[in-house]
Design a protein around this motif. Structure first.
Motif, PDB file in Angstrom:
ATOM      1  N   UNK A 193       0.836  -1.203   0.000  1.00 42.14           N
ATOM      2  CA  UNK A 193       0.000   0.000   0.000  1.00 42.14           C
ATOM      3  C   UNK A 193       0.871   1.253   0.000  1.00 42.14           C
ATOM      4  N   UNK A 194       0.274   2.342  -0.519  1.00 40.29           N
ATOM      5  CA  UNK A 194       0.855   3.667  -0.384  1.00 40.29           C
ATOM      6  C   UNK A 194      -0.131   4.559   0.353  1.00 40.29           C
ATOM      7  N   UNK A 195       0.401   5.390   1.264  1.00 43.99           N
ATOM      8  CA  UNK A 195      -0.431   6.315   2.017  1.00 43.99           C
ATOM      9  C   UNK A 195      -0.184   7.742   1.572  1.00 43.99           C
ATOM     10  N   UNK A 196      -1.256   8.481   1.361  1.00 45.50           N
ATOM     11  CA  UNK A 196      -1.170   9.876   0.939  1.00 45.50           C
ATOM     12  C   UNK A 196      -1.881  10.768   1.944  1.00 45.50           C
ATOM     13  N   UNK A 197      -1.306  11.950   2.153  1.00 42.16           N
ATOM     14  CA  UNK A 197      -1.880  12.929   3.078  1.00 42.16           C
ATOM     15  C   UNK A 197      -1.875  14.283   2.356  1.00 42.16           C
ATOM     16  N   UNK A 198      -3.055  14.824   2.106  1.00 46.10           N
ATOM     17  CA  UNK A 198      -3.146  16.087   1.382  1.00 46.10           C
ATOM     18  C   UNK A 198      -2.551  16.009  -0.004  1.00 46.10           C
ATOM     19  N   UNK A 199      -2.633  14.823  -0.621  1.00 42.90           N
ATOM     20  CA  UNK A 199      -2.094  14.627  -1.956  1.00 42.90           C
ATOM     21  C   UNK A 199      -0.618  14.300  -2.003  1.00 42.90           C
ATOM     22  N   UNK A 200       0.061  14.296  -0.847  1.00 37.33           N
ATOM     23  CA  UNK A 200       1.492  14.008  -0.795  1.00 37.33           C
ATOM     24  C   UNK A 200       1.736  12.584  -0.314  1.00 37.33           C
ATOM     25  N   UNK A 201       2.732  11.948  -0.901  1.00 41.28           N
ATOM     26  CA  UNK A 201       3.106  10.589  -0.512  1.00 41.28           C
ATOM     27  C   UNK A 201       3.685  10.629   0.900  1.00 41.28           C
ATOM     28  N   UNK A 248     -10.237  15.173   7.805  1.00 39.48           N
ATOM     29  CA  UNK A 248      -8.840  15.408   7.471  1.00 39.48           C
ATOM     30  C   UNK A 248      -8.002  14.228   7.917  1.00 39.48           C
ATOM     31  N   UNK A 249      -7.334  13.591   6.971  1.00 41.85           N
ATOM     32  CA  UNK A 249      -6.539  12.427   7.332  1.00 41.85           C
ATOM     33  C   UNK A 249      -6.014  11.731   6.094  1.00 41.85           C
TER      34      UNK A 249
END
Length: 284
Positions: free
Chosen positions: A38-46, A264-265
């Motif tokens: 998996x990849x996690x993104x926060x506010x569109x950033x990796x 938000x998360x």
């Protein structure tokens, strides 16, 4: 596994712990173990990469089960926090509902400020869970500045609990059980070695979801966290009412295609299925 330093790391670790063939044509429907990336993104950033290995719900029979998890932060979050989490849970599948009886849980996490290992034994038979914690600090004065101590976790709160990783896997089993006629709502008692909280789950039904530009039929599950004890006031605010949409494959394996924080998360997307334990990308 929400253990750490600030809201981004806490929510990422929790969302990842509370985690197909439609994405990848080479998926193995009868594999005894599923190895997922998996990849996690926060506010569109990796923000993070993580992998999880679990027993295939489509073929799982009563007997020993084991789940493994690894997370590393990326990008800006890695610069500021540099978080590395490695967790393992071991137990038994004893029935269809509740399905998992956890025996042991081990987690090691390291950030810029400290390294901590937590080992929990779950004796069962109405006996409370037992925990051992070892912490090594890299910086002094890294504990919370809250003047009020965390509320105490008492022994009676540790009876009938499970660990965070097993709780997420059990949530997948609860969806399968519901589709066989069981209830669509459930509550899991969770202990991470320091905090006691409940995870409430609600199955919302079958729908469609566009993930990474591909439309998928999915099962929709919502998971929410309810703090019980062991929280400092500042951290309780972060946990109270945190909820996640979990979108699962409809191929009988109930693989999480996406885990999305409500509000938000972070957003966690399945990006690969591996023939063996997935390798995380090397950091530059």
């Amino acid at each position: 596994m929400r253990c750490l330093t600030g809201r981004p790391a806490a929510l990422l670790a929790l969302a990842a712990a509370l985690v197909g063939s439609a994405l990848f044509g080479g998926a193995r429907a009868e594999a005894p173990k599923l190895h997922l990336l998996y990849e996690g993104y926060w506010g569109g950033l990796h923000a993070a990469d993580f992998r999880i290995t679990l027993d295939n719900p489509a073929t799982l029979a009563k007997g020993p089960v084991g789940n493994d998890f690894r997370l590393q932060t990326r990008g800006l979050l890695d610069i500021f926090i540099k978080l590395d989490v490695d967790a393992k849970s071991r137990g038994q599948l004893v029935s269809d509902n509740p399905g998992l009886k956890v025996d042991s849980y081990h987690v090691r996490y390291r950030n810029k400020k400290r390294q901590r290992t937590i080992d929990i034994a779950f004796p069962g038979n109405d006996q409370p869970a037992r925990v051992k914690i070892h912490t090594r600090k890299f910086e002094e004065n890294t504990e919370s500045t809250d003047t009020k101590p965390a509320d105490k976790v008492t022994e009676d709160m540790l009876v009938g609990v499970t660990d965070p990783l097993s709780a997420f896997i059990e949530a997948l089993h609860r969806v399968r059980h519901h589709l066989k006629g069981g209830t669509k709502e459930f509550t899991l008692r969770v202990y991470d070695g320091r905090r006691r909280f409940d995870v409430e789950g609600v199955y919302k039904g079958k729908t469609e979801r566009t993930i990474l530009r591909v439309r998928h039929p999915v099962h929709h599950l919502v998971l929410s966290t309810i703090p019980v004890a062991g929280f400092r006031e500042s951290r309780r605010v972060l946990w109270d009412g945190s909820a996640f949409d979990v979108y699962l494959t409809t191929d009988g394996r109930f693989i999480p295609l996406q885990i999305k924080s409500l509000g938000f998360g972070p957003v966690l997307n399945l990006t690969g299925e591996c023939p063996q334990v997935c390798e995380l990308k090397r950091k530059n």
